[in-house]
Scaffold this active site. Sequence first.
Site, PDB file in Angstrom:
ATOM      1  CG  HIS A   1      -4.280  54.509  -3.333  1.00 16.94           C
ATOM      2  ND1 HIS A   1      -4.130  53.845  -4.078  1.00 16.94           N
ATOM      3  CD2 HIS A   1      -3.208  55.168  -3.643  1.00 16.94           C
ATOM      4  CE1 HIS A   1      -3.056  53.412  -5.016  1.00 16.94           C
ATOM      5  NE2 HIS A   1      -2.169  55.112  -4.294  1.00 16.94           N
TER       6      HIS A   1
ATOM      7  CG  ASP B   1     -11.154  27.386  10.725  1.00 16.77           C
ATOM      8  OD1 ASP B   1     -10.440  28.130  10.052  1.00 16.77           O
ATOM      9  OD2 ASP B   1     -11.938  27.478   9.364  1.00 16.77           O
TER      10      ASP B   1
ATOM     11  CB  CYS C   1      -9.464  30.241   8.104  1.00 13.20           C
ATOM     12  SG  CYS C   1      -9.812  31.110   6.319  1.00 13.20           S
TER      13      CYS C   1
ATOM     14  CB  THR D   1      -7.499  29.379   2.020  1.00 14.66           C
ATOM     15  OG1 THR D   1      -8.670  30.524   2.579  1.00 14.66           O
ATOM     16  CG2 THR D   1      -7.246  28.464   1.449  1.00 14.66           C
TER      17      THR D   1
ATOM     18  NE  ARG E   1      -6.343  23.110   6.627  1.00 10.83           N
ATOM     19  CZ  ARG E   1      -7.871  23.130   6.525  1.00 10.83           C
ATOM     20  NH1 ARG E   1      -9.005  23.270   5.688  1.00 10.83           N
ATOM     21  NH2 ARG E   1      -8.273  22.755   8.017  1.00 10.83           N
TER      22      ARG E   1
ATOM     23  CG  HIS F   1      -1.951  51.193  -3.553  1.00 10.45           C
ATOM     24  ND1 HIS F   1      -1.706  49.948  -4.427  1.00 10.45           N
ATOM     25  CD2 HIS F   1      -0.812  51.318  -2.817  1.00 10.45           C
ATOM     26  CE1 HIS F   1      -0.315  50.450  -4.895  1.00 10.45           C
ATOM     27  NE2 HIS F   1       0.178  51.375  -3.421  1.00 10.45           N
ATOM     28  CG  ASN F   2      -6.118  47.708  -1.509  1.00 10.67           C
ATOM     29  OD1 ASN F   2      -5.484  46.888  -1.363  1.00 10.67           O
ATOM     30  ND2 ASN F   2      -6.638  48.147  -3.101  1.00 10.67           N
TER      31      ASN F   2
HETATM   32  C1  RB5 Z   1     -12.242  24.670   6.791  1.00 10.31           C
HETATM   33  O1  RB5 Z   1     -11.900  23.069   6.424  1.00 10.31           O
HETATM   34  C2  RB5 Z   1     -11.278  25.634   5.368  1.00 10.31           C
HETATM   35  O2  RB5 Z   1     -12.531  25.493   4.773  1.00 10.31           O
HETATM   36  C3  RB5 Z   1     -11.276  27.528   6.265  1.00 10.31           C
HETATM   37  O3  RB5 Z   1     -10.157  26.947   7.210  1.00 10.31           O
HETATM   38  C4  RB5 Z   1     -10.799  28.001   5.383  1.00 10.31           C
HETATM   39  O4  RB5 Z   1      -9.790  28.185   4.114  1.00 10.31           O
HETATM   40  C5  RB5 Z   1     -12.254  28.698   4.335  1.00 10.31           C
HETATM   41  O5  RB5 Z   1     -11.788  29.881   3.131  1.00 10.31           O
END
Ligand code: RB5
Length: 152
Positions: free
Chosen positions: A134, A8, A65, A67, A109, A98-99
């Site tokens: 596994h 994203d 993304c 997180t 971020r 393992h997975n």
């Molecule tokens: C976008 O602001 C943020 O919510 C997205 O990149 C992500 O972290 C969602 O899990």
Amino acid sequence: MLVAIGSDHAGYPYKQPIIDQLMRMGHQVSDFGCHSNEPTDYPVPAIQVSEAVRDRKADLGILICGTGIGMAIAANKVKGIRAGSCQSAFAATAMRTHNQANVLCLGSRVNTLSEVQTFVRLFMTADPDPSPRHRNRIDLIHTYEERGTWEK
Ligand code: RB5
């Protein structure tokens, strides 16, 4: 390997450096976007990349993304996908060994680009551990996915 990749807007700045890294490693890449910093909805690339892996149009998927968590939630809705949100080097290896994760989800971020590129290197080079314990755990997940209930 052929790797499907998507991000994203939050993950967008990391996408091209990861594509370049994968190509330097000798992999082919299918890019499912996004293609700018304009706000986008992470479930769209998450599901497109996961469907490519499910349909064997790609061997593995990588999603970025803010997180890695929203991507993992969405990717895991696609049948046969084992997606993990990765924030450490240990997890990058273990999610393969393992997975047998087939989609790596990263967060721009929470980790630096350098950290994330370490995770990509480890994920791409770790081999699944063939131990029956596994395999059995993965089979339990897939059996549930097929039946939609824990009841026999
Ligand atoms: C976008 O602001 C943020 O919510 C997205 O990149 C992500 O972290 C969602 O899990």
